[in-house]
Design a protein around this motif. Structure first.
Motif, PDB file in Angstrom:
ATOM      1  N   PRO A   1      31.651  46.961  36.651  1.00 59.56           N
ATOM      2  CA  PRO A   1      32.449  45.880  36.584  1.00 59.56           C
ATOM      3  C   PRO A   1      33.467  45.917  37.355  1.00 59.56           C
ATOM      4  O   PRO A   1      33.915  46.917  38.140  1.00 59.56           O
ATOM      5  CB  PRO A   1      32.918  45.822  34.963  1.00 59.56           C
ATOM      6  CG  PRO A   1      31.981  47.041  34.249  1.00 59.56           C
ATOM      7  CD  PRO A   1      31.544  47.777  35.431  1.00 59.56           C
ATOM      8  N   ALA A   2      33.872  44.661  37.959  1.00 58.27           N
ATOM      9  CA  ALA A   2      35.140  44.723  38.879  1.00 58.27           C
ATOM     10  C   ALA A   2      36.246  44.990  38.200  1.00 58.27           C
ATOM     11  O   ALA A   2      37.299  45.503  38.723  1.00 58.27           O
ATOM     12  CB  ALA A   2      35.078  43.268  39.494  1.00 58.27           C
ATOM     13  N   SER A   3      36.270  44.451  36.770  1.00 62.19           N
ATOM     14  CA  SER A   3      37.633  44.836  36.124  1.00 62.19           C
ATOM     15  C   SER A   3      37.182  44.698  34.535  1.00 62.19           C
ATOM     16  O   SER A   3      36.056  43.989  34.454  1.00 62.19           O
ATOM     17  CB  SER A   3      38.532  43.656  36.542  1.00 62.19           C
ATOM     18  OG  SER A   3      39.611  43.478  35.650  1.00 62.19           O
TER      19      SER A   3
ATOM     20  N   THR B   1      45.959  44.177  37.739  1.00 58.71           N
ATOM     21  CA  THR B   1      44.944  45.186  38.320  1.00 58.71           C
ATOM     22  C   THR B   1      44.936  46.186  37.436  1.00 58.71           C
ATOM     23  O   THR B   1      43.791  46.836  36.985  1.00 58.71           O
ATOM     24  CB  THR B   1      45.319  45.630  39.738  1.00 58.71           C
ATOM     25  OG1 THR B   1      45.675  44.552  40.509  1.00 58.71           O
ATOM     26  CG2 THR B   1      44.316  46.580  40.307  1.00 58.71           C
TER      27      THR B   1
ATOM     28  N   ARG C   1      41.943  47.892  34.740  1.00 61.98           N
ATOM     29  CA  ARG C   1      41.473  49.316  34.680  1.00 61.98           C
ATOM     30  C   ARG C   1      41.704  49.898  33.383  1.00 61.98           C
ATOM     31  O   ARG C   1      40.854  50.879  33.220  1.00 61.98           O
ATOM     32  CB  ARG C   1      42.023  50.024  35.898  1.00 61.98           C
ATOM     33  CG  ARG C   1      41.637  49.725  37.249  1.00 61.98           C
ATOM     34  CD  ARG C   1      40.156  50.055  37.543  1.00 61.98           C
ATOM     35  NE  ARG C   1      39.735  51.260  37.622  1.00 61.98           N
ATOM     36  CZ  ARG C   1      38.610  51.609  38.335  1.00 61.98           C
ATOM     37  NH1 ARG C   1      37.684  50.762  38.636  1.00 61.98           N
ATOM     38  NH2 ARG C   1      38.239  52.771  38.377  1.00 61.98           N
TER      39      ARG C   1
ATOM     40  N   ILE D   1      38.070  43.921  45.653  1.00 62.62           N
ATOM     41  CA  ILE D   1      37.234  43.666  44.207  1.00 62.62           C
ATOM     42  C   ILE D   1      38.107  44.224  43.136  1.00 62.62           C
ATOM     43  O   ILE D   1      38.280  43.224  42.116  1.00 62.62           O
ATOM     44  CB  ILE D   1      35.862  43.972  44.346  1.00 62.62           C
ATOM     45  CG1 ILE D   1      35.187  43.206  45.162  1.00 62.62           C
ATOM     46  CG2 ILE D   1      35.214  44.043  43.085  1.00 62.62           C
ATOM     47  CD1 ILE D   1      33.860  43.915  45.699  1.00 62.62           C
ATOM     48  N   THR D   2      38.651  45.453  43.111  1.00 66.56           N
ATOM     49  CA  THR D   2      39.138  46.203  42.101  1.00 66.56           C
ATOM     50  C   THR D   2      40.727  45.917  42.164  1.00 66.56           C
ATOM     51  O   THR D   2      41.289  46.294  41.415  1.00 66.56           O
ATOM     52  CB  THR D   2      38.803  47.423  41.934  1.00 66.56           C
ATOM     53  OG1 THR D   2      39.111  48.204  43.064  1.00 66.56           O
ATOM     54  CG2 THR D   2      37.056  47.981  41.715  1.00 66.56           C
ATOM     55  N   GLY D   3      41.132  45.586  43.435  1.00 65.86           N
ATOM     56  CA  GLY D   3      42.670  45.469  43.571  1.00 65.86           C
ATOM     57  C   GLY D   3      43.270  46.785  43.763  1.00 65.86           C
ATOM     58  O   GLY D   3      44.441  47.009  43.623  1.00 65.86           O
ATOM     59  N   ARG D   4      42.503  48.063  43.782  1.00 65.94           N
ATOM     60  CA  ARG D   4      43.073  49.458  43.824  1.00 65.94           C
ATOM     61  C   ARG D   4      43.161  49.782  45.230  1.00 65.94           C
ATOM     62  O   ARG D   4      42.562  49.345  46.058  1.00 65.94           O
ATOM     63  CB  ARG D   4      42.176  50.239  42.758  1.00 65.94           C
ATOM     64  CG  ARG D   4      42.015  49.980  41.631  1.00 65.94           C
ATOM     65  CD  ARG D   4      41.202  50.854  40.890  1.00 65.94           C
ATOM     66  NE  ARG D   4      41.648  52.297  40.688  1.00 65.94           N
ATOM     67  CZ  ARG D   4      40.983  53.476  40.863  1.00 65.94           C
ATOM     68  NH1 ARG D   4      39.542  53.095  41.118  1.00 65.94           N
ATOM     69  NH2 ARG D   4      41.505  54.646  40.657  1.00 65.94           N
TER      70      ARG D   4
END
Lengths: 525, 320
Positions: free
Chosen positions: A65-67, A202, A206, B82-85
């Motif tokens: 998954p992206a998030s 973000t 996560r 994509i994940t912003g990390r």
């Protein structure tokens, strides 16, 4: 030393030759040969039992998954994990009726106002109470996030407010019939306002904080997501203490993990693995019709597709049954309309009959009697590429020369959204089981290359969206499907099936047309 | 020697700069819009444009590149779209896994390949030699993907002794290590064999035999040491291949490594991840190459002399 080396050589030689033999033996799965659990399972004739002392659930996703924040992505893998972490205001029971979940009752005050009463015993994983503020926050987020806008844009984020601690007044900008379907879907999850605001979107994506039966533990990038049971959960506890979502992209590895008991559930099995999972006594294949259908995109603002005779000729030239059988290896039915039969208002309007002679005369009428050349775009996708090859031969037979252009997905996405794709086979994901979402390619504001610019289509879509009465809605969508078919702006191809597999001791997990099964219904036998 | 190492590190800087420029330019001119890919087909043009602005994709080529280099200088590799990390965190999480696997694979390759190569050479045209060479040929020509799946079918499905995928304990390493080493073993064995064949025909080997030295010492001390230089070069190359090129094995064994991460990033036009990943692999390559060059000196006194001689000449010049 020499002996040792010889021994190593021999072992290596054996490994290679045996491995080669393994390939031919593959068709007959060895039951019990791959038992990893010390507890062991019963013989296959007897009632299968969950391995003794099993308190974990392992499932394999096909993509990372992206998030995990349901308003920050559109991928089914993230939603699947989310079904354990988050909950929605309402749910849908097996009869398709909306049932209370985080909301105990709701009332449609008028066309644009709905009042929800909330449970007062729900806490988030950080221990804080879920209140109307969290619900208002989540609904407003749904309306404004570019990921969830497609289903929640009708919500008025300004005027939706908390009436008291456990009552929410949801305001709509305009009447929106798919609302309940959307709220009951995994997309309408209720988030923890305080946690998300303090962590940032973000970080929250996560390490999400929800109200569901499992809480987030850790996410090892590219590898797995670990969850554990949330002690303060208000509802029924799940039969497992921990859950692990492993990311196994390679489809054959995913099915092998399921066969060898490495995982309890494997999502998104490839067609080639279906028979093996189905015939293996240790595993169960759960398949069904996906709610996303496939179609051939024709660029209606591009020559020669701007001529309806050409579009119809192309449709007449396709032997759809053969095309679908070849491309989907028998795991799809021919699409008779623009969305699947189980969604409200589906009307069987097609497919166009297979008539190459008629196709030729229509082409001649349109001034392409001497043949015409068109481009078909595809990327490294097993189904789309096969469709391209079959079309090349079927359309070639009526004098349409097809150039297959193989690009990568990123390039095709850009070309598609800048109106440069002339024709392609596509399978867009349908977000929720509602005709408005199922017809998501048709609004005139869409940037994809279909470019029909037909206001009548938009008017009918708007009418369907704002009509609450099911019968009346169905009539509008019936008219729209007839109209789309008469205009042949696109050629519907298939309603594909999808499948996931489970070990035989898993029960209660239902196939979901959205490909996001509700993981909280899992029980061990 | 230290002087030499320092010089080599200085030389690596323009090389790495070149790598960043090359990768950056290639990505810049590649079709495919990251913003559109992130938001999907249903986003409007305005939303995509807004995200492009946010990601800095609308800046000029020079500005984007300078910004990127500025970040690198501060140890900031940018953000995963994509994940912003932070890309640095994402790469670091995967680098450990990749390095562990690469080191294990290369050690396994050496342990298998060098003895195999030596035996093939000293028993040239014997049955052992032929068998070894056939296996080597197989190892070299078997597609990675197929070998990996066959290993899983044999050890996990048929025998049921090894876990099919993942990397959660020592037993999980066995199949990926074999999978990654297959090609390396083949190459190193062949290189060892041909290099040994050349050396054992030299006069000094005959001299050693003539003075009654035991065959074991002759092979290990006199022949192998002299035959090792090309072998070490090949080992270095194979190590860098294992770091960046284990994509197929990572995919089949579901291992969160750097190679697959990079390939996925290219597919999703995750520019900063691609740039960061390639840069890290380039750094590792530079380090490995330097280590190999130093190892030459360690093994071969002639090369060591060269380093020292250049130093001496320099000193002599300065004195003059």
């Amino acid at each position: 030393m020499l002996k040792k080396i010889v021994a190593i050589m021999l072992v290596l030689a054996m490994v290679f030759s045996l491995a080669a033999c393994g390939k031919t033996g593959e068709t007959q799965p060895q039951s019990g040969g791959a038992e990893n659990n010390a507890g062991g399972e019963e013989q296959k004739e007897e009632v299968p039992l969950t391995p003794a002392g099993k308190t974990d659930l392992k499932f394999a996703l096909d993509q990372e998954p992206a998030s995990l924040d349901p308003y920050m992505h559109t991928k089914q893998q993230g939603f699947t994990v989310g079904t354990l972490i988050f909950e929605t205001l309402i749910k849908k029971d097996e009869n398709g009726k909306f049932i209370p979940w985080l909301a105990t009752e709701w009332e449609l005050v008028d066309d644009t106002t709905i009042v929800f009463k909330l449970r007062d015993d729900v806490t988030f994983h950080d221990g804080s109470k879920m209140t109307a503020e969290d619900v208002v926050y989540s609904l407003a987020l749904g309306a404004t996030s570019s990921f969830s806008k497609t289903v929640f844009s009708s919500i008025d984020p300004e005027n939706t407010k908390a009436l008291d601690e456990y009552t929410v007044e949801l305001k709509l900008l305009n009447p929106y019939a798919p609302l309940f379907e959307a709220l009951a879907s995994f997309r309408g999850a209720i988030l923890c306002k305080a946690a998300r605001e303090s962590m940032g979107e973000t970080e929250y994506g996560r390490a999400p904080v929800g109200t569901g039966p499992m809480k987030f533990v850790q996410w090892v990038s590219g590898d797995r997501i670990d969850l554990e049971a949330y002690d303060g959960y208000w509802g029924e506890k799940l039969p497992f203490e921990t859950a692990t979502a492993r990311i196994i992209v390679e489809s054959s590895s995913r099915s092998i993990e399921l066969e060898t008991g490495g995982v309890d559930i494997a999502m998104e099995l490839a067609f080639s693995d279906w028979d093996r999972i189905d015939s293996n006594p240790d595993t169960v294949l759960i398949s069904g019709e996906s709610q996303s259908s496939t179609f051939i995109l024709l660029n209606n603002s591009m020559k020669p597709f701007d001529d309806i005779r050409v579009r119809q000729a192309l449709a007449y030239a396709i032997d759809m049954q053969s095309l679908v059988d070849i491309a989907f290896q028998g795991n799809a039915v021919v699409a008779d309309s623009y969305y699947i039969p189980s969604i409200l208002g589906h009307k069987s309007v097609g497919p166009m009959e297979y008539n190459p002679e008629k196709a030729k005369s229509l082409l001649a009428e349109a001034g392409y009697g001497d043949g015409v050349e068109i481009d078909f775009y595809t990327y490294e996708h097993p189904i789309h590429s096969v469709v391209g090859e079959v079309l090349q031969s079927m359309w070639g037979a009526v004098g349409v020369k097809v150039n297959i252009l193989v690009v990568d997905l990123a390039t095709q996405t850009e070309l598609n959204n800048t109106g440069k794709v002339s024709t392609a086979h596509m399978s867009p994901t349908v977000a929720i089981a509602d005709p408005d979402a199922a017809l998501m390619i048709w609004p005139t504001w869409r940037t994809i290359s279909i470019r029909h610019n037909d206001q009548h289509v938009q008017d009918l879509l708007d009418a369907g969206r704002s009509t609450y009465d099911d019968e009346e809605r169905a009539k509008i969508y019936g008219e729209l499907q007839d109209y789309l078919f008469s205009k042949t702006y696109s050629i519907p191809v298939a309603f594909p099936k999808a499948a996931f597999g489970t070990r035989n001791y898993i029960e209660g997990l239902e196939f979901s047309p959205s490909l996001v099964p509700d993981m909280t219904t899992i029980r061990f036998k | 020697m230290l002087n030499y190492i320092f010089k080599r590190i200085l030389v690596a800087i323009p090389v790495l700069l070149g790598v960043t420029l090359l990768v950056f330019t290639m990505l810049y001119f590649t079709e495919g819009d990251p913003a559109r890919l992130i938001l999907g087909d249903t986003a409007t043009e305005e939303e995509v444009e807004a995200l492009r602005d946010e990601l800095g994709l609308n800046d000029s080529f020079i500005k984007q590149y300078v910004n990127y280099l500025g970040g690198i200088a501060k140890g900031d590799f940018g953000t995963d779209y994509i994940t912003g990390r932070p890309v640095r965190d994402e790469i670091m999480e995967r680098l450990g896994t990749t390095l562990k696997l690469a080191v294990a694979s290369i050690i396994f390759s050496i342990v298998v390949a060098i003895p195999a190569g030596i035996i093939s050479a000293i028993r040239q045209y014997s049955v052992i030699d032929i068998v070894t060479m056939v296996i080597v040929l197989l190892g070299n020509s078997m597609p990675n993907f197929w070998l990996a799946l066959m290993l899983i079918l044999f050890f996990s499905v048929f025998l049921g002794v090894l876990p099919a995928s993942g990397l959660y304990g020592i037993e999980y390493y066995i199949m990926p290590v074999i999978g990654i080493s297959a090609g390396a073993i083949a190459t190193i064995t062949r290189m060892t064999r041909s290099s040994m064949l050349e050396v054992i025909r030299q006069d000094y080997i005959r001299t050693a035999r003539a003075k009654g030295q035991s065959e074991f010492i002759i092979i290990l001390k006199h022949a192998l040491k002299n035959a090792l230089i090309p072998v070490i070069t090949v080992i270095g190359i194979q190590f860098t291949v294992a770091v960046g090129g284990a994509v197929v094995n990572e995919q089949v064994f579901a291992i969160p490594g750097l190679g697959k991460f990079l390939v996925d990033a290219i597919k999703s036009r995750n520019y900063q991840v691609v740039q960061g990943g390639v840069l890290v692999i380039a750094i590792i390559c530079s380090i490995v190459n330097l280590a190999i060059d130093l190892l030459y000196a360690f093994i071969d006194p002639r090369i060591k002399n060269q380093y020292q001689r250049s130093k001496k000449i320099k000193m002599a010049k300065e004195v003059r």
